[in-house]
Design a protein around this motif. Structure first.
Motif, PDB file in Angstrom:
ATOM      1  N   ASP A   7     -11.503  12.447  -2.822  1.00  0.00           N
ATOM      2  CA  ASP A   7     -10.125  12.152  -3.230  1.00  0.00           C
ATOM      3  C   ASP A   7     -10.045  10.989  -4.216  1.00  0.00           C
ATOM      4  O   ASP A   7      -8.971  10.454  -4.459  1.00  0.00           O
ATOM      5  CB  ASP A   7      -9.266  11.838  -1.994  1.00  0.00           C
ATOM      6  N   HIS A   8     -11.200  10.574  -4.740  1.00  0.00           N
ATOM      7  CA  HIS A   8     -11.268   9.598  -5.837  1.00  0.00           C
ATOM      8  C   HIS A   8     -11.024   8.141  -5.426  1.00  0.00           C
ATOM      9  O   HIS A   8     -10.573   7.341  -6.228  1.00  0.00           O
ATOM     10  CB  HIS A   8     -10.335  10.007  -6.996  1.00  0.00           C
ATOM     11  N   GLU A   9     -11.310   7.830  -4.152  1.00  0.00           N
ATOM     12  CA  GLU A   9     -11.372   6.425  -3.775  1.00  0.00           C
ATOM     13  C   GLU A   9     -12.841   5.990  -3.851  1.00  0.00           C
ATOM     14  O   GLU A   9     -13.746   6.808  -3.689  1.00  0.00           O
ATOM     15  CB  GLU A   9     -10.893   6.201  -2.327  1.00  0.00           C
ATOM     16  N   ALA A  26      -9.603   8.510 -11.418  1.00  0.00           N
ATOM     17  CA  ALA A  26      -8.289   8.534 -10.765  1.00  0.00           C
ATOM     18  C   ALA A  26      -7.255   7.796 -11.599  1.00  0.00           C
ATOM     19  O   ALA A  26      -6.157   8.298 -11.844  1.00  0.00           O
ATOM     20  CB  ALA A  26      -8.383   7.920  -9.378  1.00  0.00           C
ATOM     21  N   GLU A  28      -7.266   7.203 -14.690  1.00  0.00           N
ATOM     22  CA  GLU A  28      -7.001   7.889 -15.946  1.00  0.00           C
ATOM     23  C   GLU A  28      -6.054   9.078 -15.736  1.00  0.00           C
ATOM     24  O   GLU A  28      -5.159   9.331 -16.532  1.00  0.00           O
ATOM     25  CB  GLU A  28      -8.323   8.365 -16.563  1.00  0.00           C
ATOM     26  N   GLN A  29      -6.278   9.796 -14.623  1.00  0.00           N
ATOM     27  CA  GLN A  29      -5.419  10.940 -14.322  1.00  0.00           C
ATOM     28  C   GLN A  29      -3.995  10.488 -13.995  1.00  0.00           C
ATOM     29  O   GLN A  29      -3.028  11.158 -14.347  1.00  0.00           O
ATOM     30  CB  GLN A  29      -5.982  11.742 -13.137  1.00  0.00           C
ATOM     31  N   LEU A  30      -3.866   9.354 -13.297  1.00  0.00           N
ATOM     32  CA  LEU A  30      -2.538   8.871 -12.905  1.00  0.00           C
ATOM     33  C   LEU A  30      -1.762   8.320 -14.089  1.00  0.00           C
ATOM     34  O   LEU A  30      -0.552   8.423 -14.143  1.00  0.00           O
ATOM     35  CB  LEU A  30      -2.673   7.779 -11.836  1.00  0.00           C
ATOM     36  N   ASP A  32      -0.498   5.091 -16.628  1.00  0.00           N
ATOM     37  CA  ASP A  32      -0.073   3.702 -16.448  1.00  0.00           C
ATOM     38  C   ASP A  32       0.549   3.479 -15.072  1.00  0.00           C
ATOM     39  O   ASP A  32       1.572   4.069 -14.744  1.00  0.00           O
ATOM     40  CB  ASP A  32       0.972   3.323 -17.499  1.00  0.00           C
ATOM     41  N   GLU A  55       1.890   3.947  -7.797  1.00  0.00           N
ATOM     42  CA  GLU A  55       2.876   4.740  -8.518  1.00  0.00           C
ATOM     43  C   GLU A  55       2.721   4.556 -10.016  1.00  0.00           C
ATOM     44  O   GLU A  55       2.633   3.435 -10.516  1.00  0.00           O
ATOM     45  CB  GLU A  55       4.304   4.348  -8.098  1.00  0.00           C
ATOM     46  N   SER A  56       2.687   5.684 -10.714  1.00  0.00           N
ATOM     47  CA  SER A  56       2.703   5.656 -12.174  1.00  0.00           C
ATOM     48  C   SER A  56       4.153   5.770 -12.614  1.00  0.00           C
ATOM     49  O   SER A  56       5.064   5.824 -11.779  1.00  0.00           O
ATOM     50  CB  SER A  56       1.881   6.810 -12.734  1.00  0.00           C
ATOM     51  N   SER A  61       1.400   8.295  -5.579  1.00  0.00           N
ATOM     52  CA  SER A  61       0.187   8.904  -5.033  1.00  0.00           C
ATOM     53  C   SER A  61      -0.297   8.110  -3.832  1.00  0.00           C
ATOM     54  O   SER A  61      -0.366   6.877  -3.883  1.00  0.00           O
ATOM     55  CB  SER A  61      -0.918   8.941  -6.078  1.00  0.00           C
ATOM     56  N   ASP A  62      -0.655   8.819  -2.769  1.00  0.00           N
ATOM     57  CA  ASP A  62      -1.225   8.180  -1.591  1.00  0.00           C
ATOM     58  C   ASP A  62      -2.689   7.833  -1.832  1.00  0.00           C
ATOM     59  O   ASP A  62      -3.416   8.602  -2.468  1.00  0.00           O
ATOM     60  CB  ASP A  62      -1.163   9.133  -0.386  1.00  0.00           C
ATOM     61  N   ILE A  63      -3.094   6.683  -1.312  1.00  0.00           N
ATOM     62  CA  ILE A  63      -4.506   6.302  -1.308  1.00  0.00           C
ATOM     63  C   ILE A  63      -4.969   6.393   0.141  1.00  0.00           C
ATOM     64  O   ILE A  63      -4.384   5.758   1.025  1.00  0.00           O
ATOM     65  CB  ILE A  63      -4.698   4.852  -1.809  1.00  0.00           C
ATOM     66  N   TYR A  64      -6.000   7.180   0.370  1.00  0.00           N
ATOM     67  CA  TYR A  64      -6.458   7.417   1.731  1.00  0.00           C
ATOM     68  C   TYR A  64      -7.537   6.428   2.136  1.00  0.00           C
ATOM     69  O   TYR A  64      -8.370   6.027   1.326  1.00  0.00           O
ATOM     70  CB  TYR A  64      -7.001   8.846   1.860  1.00  0.00           C
TER      71      TYR A  64
END
Lengths: 120, 396
Positions: A7-9, A26, A28-30, A32, A55-56, A61-64
């Protein structure tokens, strides 16, 4: 030791304490980031539970939590300046530190090569 | 990390860099890809959500200089009178749109709504008088339904001509007039909501001085095959940067402008939405051409007596963005919702979160403190007047 989740953590282990953040892919996908909601110090999370929110401009987005553990420190600097996560996601842009409850869970995480492989 | 919410124009976005196989491409698709845009599916189209500059920079560039937007996904429709002059088409369209269209002079454009029999909103649109026909620009997500609606009700009086052969570009920002004026000097003399045929660098175009950002600027309809080289010409000017749907959404939110299907729809009336101004006096009770559009009875009653709820601006007190769908309460705990947020996010020019939504009329006074429920927490927000940034239109 540096580990990753699908999940990109990312998680960097130093003794019993792990520092957690999101990967360069992550951020980059999200795009700014404009807001970070960090956990409370002392809060405990199970592996896979939503521990923070970034939040962008356009989405939250949740960080797990990568493994079970207790939050020992949060990065107040990124709460003040969320853009740090975009500019330096793997270092200054860390989110929280975690006292790991069960080190065996680390074996289930990806190493750097494994993470790069899922990015394709 | 999982994206659990999307806002505004980018709703329905899939994984980045991938698009639905069936997504339609605008005439600028190849240019977007060359510019490094992240393409996302939107309303059946593959559209750029942002370029490498990023949403914040694209937003700020538009407010400081000039942003170039590809809005070719929007529906363009020419409405020709089957007999008589353009006023016959205007008269016919007044049966669907509660705006003064007969009174719309040649060379002028007006904002309008397609209403439902219950007084709700099917879609919003721009209508210009091109001298011998009307020209409509409708939302991409509604384009098919709008066409069918026009066909059902107007086919006898009008020839309805969709123009998928035309691209649509928007050039927005304080430098837009200087940039476009360098290519076509006559556009400098146009004023807000002027709309007319202009030949730019040999390309026959329809230009209007309008947009969706709160800034001065133009929207330019032109032949699809000419669009790419025209866009490249504009981008050669260092004042111009390409801007994607992400910044388009944050710009329109700061400008207090509604997104059809999100802030307005079949369940909201023009009066609730604060769009009563788009119903000119001549179409209201006592006017020369009062009523005669779907939902007139409900809308007139609300114009006279007020609506039970209204659209308002919302300024969260903290730094957390409050997004569409969040319920609004009077108190920090308990009680029933008094409204909900329809659009919200971070306002890069305001440098703070901004939102809009509907609240009961009693709660709509600017300065009223309400609470938005976000991830189980009630965050204080203040009711605010719209827009969040003052418009910079060049008024006639």
């Amino acid at each position: 030791m540096l580990k990753f989740t699908k999940d990109h953590e990312w998680l960097r282990l130093d003794g019993e304490v792990a520092t957690v953040g999101i990967t360069d892919h992550a951020q980059e996908q999200l795009g700014d980031l404009v807001f970070v909601d960090l956990p409370t110090v002392g809060a405990t999370f199970e592996q896979g539970a939503a521990a923070a929110v970034v939040e962008s401009v356009k989405a939250a987005s949740d960080i797990y939590c990568p493994v079970d553990g207790e939050v020992t420190e949060v990065n107040e600097a990124v709460a003040q300046e969320p853009g740090t996560i975009n500019s330096d996601p793997m270092a200054a842009g860390w989110l929280f530190k975690l006292k790991i409850a069960d080190k065996s869970q680390l074996d289930g995480l990806l190493d750097e090569a494994g993470y790069k492989a899922i990015l394709g | 990390m999982t994206q659990d919410g999307t806002a505004g124009e980018t709703a329905g976005e899939g994984t980045a860099q991938t698009t639905d196989a069936g997504a339609k491409r605008t005439p600028l698709h190849a240019l977007h890809v060359r510019l490094g845009a992240r393409m996302v599916p939107f309303a059946g189209w593959s559209m750029p959500v942002q370029y490498p500059q990023g949403i914040l920079a694209e937003h700020r560039h538009t407010r400081a200089k000039a942003g170039l937007f590809d809005v070719s996904h929007m529906g363009q429709i020419a409405l020709w009178p089957r007999s008589g002059g353009v006023e016959e088409a205007a008269k016919a369209l007044e049966a669907l749109v509660p705006a003064d269209l007969v009174g719309l002079a040649a060379g002028r454009q007006r904002y309008g709504l397609l209403t439902t029999p219950a007084g709700g909103i099917l879609d919003d649109l721009m209508i210009s008088n091109q001298g011998d026909h009307l020209y409509l620009v409708v939302n991409a997500a509604c384009a098919e339904a709008d066409l069918a609606h026009l066909d059902t009700h107007l086919a006898k009086q009008c020839r309805i001509e969709p123009r998928p052969d035309r691209a649509l570009l928007a050039l927005q920002g304080p430098e837009a007039a200087a940039v476009l004026g360098a290519l076509a000097p006559e556009v400098a003399a146009m004023r807000f909501m002027d709309a007319r045929a202009v030949t730019i660098a040999g390309i026959p175009s329809l230009v209007s001085r309008s947009g969706y950002t709160g800034e001065d600027g133009y929207e330019i309809a032109l032949p699809a095959e000419a669009a790419e080289s025209f866009a490249e010409t504009l981008l050669k000017n260092p004042l111009v940067a390409p801007v994607g749907l992400g910044a388009r959404d944050s710009l329109r939110l700061e400008a207090g402008l509604c997104l059809s299907g999100t802030d307005i729809g079949p369940d909201t009336t023009p009066v609730e939405a604060g769009l009563g101004w788009s119903i000119q006096k001549v179409r209201r009770t006592g006017g020369l051409r009062a009523g005669g559009f779907p939902g007139a009875e409900t809308i007139f009653a609300q114009l006279a007596e007020g609506a039970p709820r209204v659209r308002v601006g919302l300024r969260p007190e903290g730094r957390a963005p409050v997004r569409g769908g969040a319920p609004l309460f009077r108190d920090e705990t308990g009680g029933a919702p008094v409204g909900s947020v329809t659009s919200g996010g971070f306002g890069p020019t305001v440098e703070a979160p901004v939102a809009m939504g509907y609240v009961t009329t009693a709660d709509a006074v600017p300065g009223t403190r309400l609470f938005a429920e976000v991830r189980g927490k009630r965050l204080p927000v203040a009711v605010a007047t719209l827009p969040f940034v003052p418009p910079r239109f060049v008024r006639p």
